[in-house]
Enzyme design. Structure first.
Site, PDB file in Angstrom:
ATOM      1  CB  ALA A 122      12.357  -7.732  -5.627  1.00  0.00           C
TER       2      ALA A 122
ATOM      3  N   GLY B  83       6.179  -7.720   0.037  1.00  0.00           N
ATOM      4  CA  GLY B  83       4.934  -8.126  -0.222  1.00  0.00           C
ATOM      5  C   GLY B  83       5.290  -9.121  -1.288  1.00  0.00           C
ATOM      6  CB  ILE B  84       3.520 -10.110  -4.546  1.00  0.00           C
ATOM      7  CG1 ILE B  84       1.983 -10.137  -3.836  1.00  0.00           C
ATOM      8  CG2 ILE B  84       3.493 -11.160  -5.606  1.00  0.00           C
ATOM      9  CD1 ILE B  84       0.986  -9.577  -4.744  1.00  0.00           C
TER      10      ILE B  84
ATOM     11  CG  LEU C 221      10.854  -0.731 -12.012  1.00  0.00           C
ATOM     12  CD1 LEU C 221      10.003  -1.608 -11.544  1.00  0.00           C
ATOM     13  CD2 LEU C 221      11.774  -1.345 -13.083  1.00  0.00           C
TER      14      LEU C 221
ATOM     15  CG  ASN D   9       5.623  -8.062  -7.701  1.00  0.00           C
ATOM     16  OD1 ASN D   9       4.338  -8.270  -7.506  1.00  0.00           O
ATOM     17  ND2 ASN D   9       6.473  -7.180  -6.974  1.00  0.00           N
TER      18      ASN D   9
ATOM     19  CB  SER E 148      -4.799  -6.681 -10.176  1.00  0.00           C
ATOM     20  OG  SER E 148      -6.261  -6.306  -9.465  1.00  0.00           O
TER      21      SER E 148
ATOM     22  CE1 TYR F 243      -3.030  -1.300  -9.045  1.00  0.00           C
ATOM     23  CE2 TYR F 243      -5.292  -2.327  -8.869  1.00  0.00           C
ATOM     24  CZ  TYR F 243      -3.887  -2.429  -8.792  1.00  0.00           C
ATOM     25  OH  TYR F 243      -3.322  -3.554  -8.490  1.00  0.00           O
TER      26      TYR F 243
ATOM     27  CE  LYS G 168      -1.791  -3.895 -11.619  1.00  0.00           C
ATOM     28  NZ  LYS G 168      -0.557  -4.502 -11.892  1.00  0.00           N
TER      29      LYS G 168
END
Length: 258
Positions: free
Chosen positions: A14, A17-18, A64, A90, A146, A161, A165
């Site tokens: 958080a 960015g997003i 995390l 996120n 993504s 990556y 996803k």
């Protein structure tokens, strides 16, 4: 969005960015938001900016990649704000490197798996447990995925990556099937954006990489998706009626710069 006023949302990653855009949007809509990241100073600053908003933003420091810190996060939420009604996974990152080249390292692969996949699974497990423990049957899980979970990028440096996803894409359906088996009305959705204008690429490419120029060149040929566009999609998912389950929102930048 009225039914979400005063209810609790967890947003991982958080600080920028997003994630920051989602926090801002949800607090403005009246939710109590717990934003977590390793660096919480930016979240605290955002919370100060939103003091007069309808909702409230709490900052919580959490790595995390560490199971015990995720469990402590959910313990703090239970003790301080009651429990999670909305979980937005996120947090995620990419570490540029091919699968076969000398720059490919096991540590980079493990780091991406820990955050992009394992943390998402554990946060979802704990969030659903929190909801069911309190009799919440209208909760919402949202995975920020993504387009790389829907097609393998041409760039070889993004292949691992992309694999993480693809995992998220599979897990989204797995979570949905298990909730259906539990006869739960908790909903699960994903948002899969393409190129978003954040510092993601600088971090993934370590800024000094020669590949950074190719990203800069790419952004001159298109208008990238903005973080607020993804945040708006989160609000859309939350605002749909209980009988509507959004599966996956694919977001692709198409507008060319003039």
């Amino acid at each position: 969005m009225d039914r979400w006023v005063g209810r609790v949302a967890l947003v991982t990653g958080a600080s920028a960015g997003i994630g920051a855009a989602i926090c801002r949007k949800l607090v403005e809509c009246g939710l109590v938001v717990v934003g977590c990241a390793r660096n919480v100073e930016k979240i605290r600053k955002l919370g100060e900016e939103l003091e007069s908003a309808k909702g409230k933003l709490h900052a919580y420091q959490c790595d995390l990649s560490k199971e015990e810190e995720i469990l402590a996060l959910f313990g703090w939420i239970k003790s301080n704000v009651g429990g999670v009604d909305v979980c937005i996974n996120n947090a995620g990152f990419g570490d540029y490197g091919t699968l076969l080249g000398p720059e490919a390292t096991v540590s980079a692969w493990k780091s991406m798996l820990d955050v992009n996949v394992i943390a998402l699974c554990l946060c979802t497990k704990e969030a659903v447990s929190s909801m069911r423990e309190r009799g919440v049957d209208d909760g919402q899980i949202i995975h920020i995925s993504s387009l790389s979970g829907h097609r393998v990028p041409i760039s070889p440096g993004n292949h691992f990556y992309s694999a993480t996803k693809f995992c998220v894409r599979s897990l989204t359906e797995g979570h949905r099937q298990e909730l259906r088996e539990l006869k739960s009305n908790i909903r699960v959705a994903a948002i899969s954006p393409g190129f978003v204008k954040t510092d993601f690429f600088d971090n993934a490419l370590h800024s000094t990489s020669s590949n950074a120029q190719s990203v800069t060149d790419l952004f001159t040929t298109m208008k990238p998706i903005e973080s607020v566009d993804v945040a708006d999609s989160v609000v859309y998912i939350l605002s749909t009626p209980p009988h509507v389950q959004v599966h996956d929102i694919l977001m692709r930048p198409t507008q060319q710069k003039s």
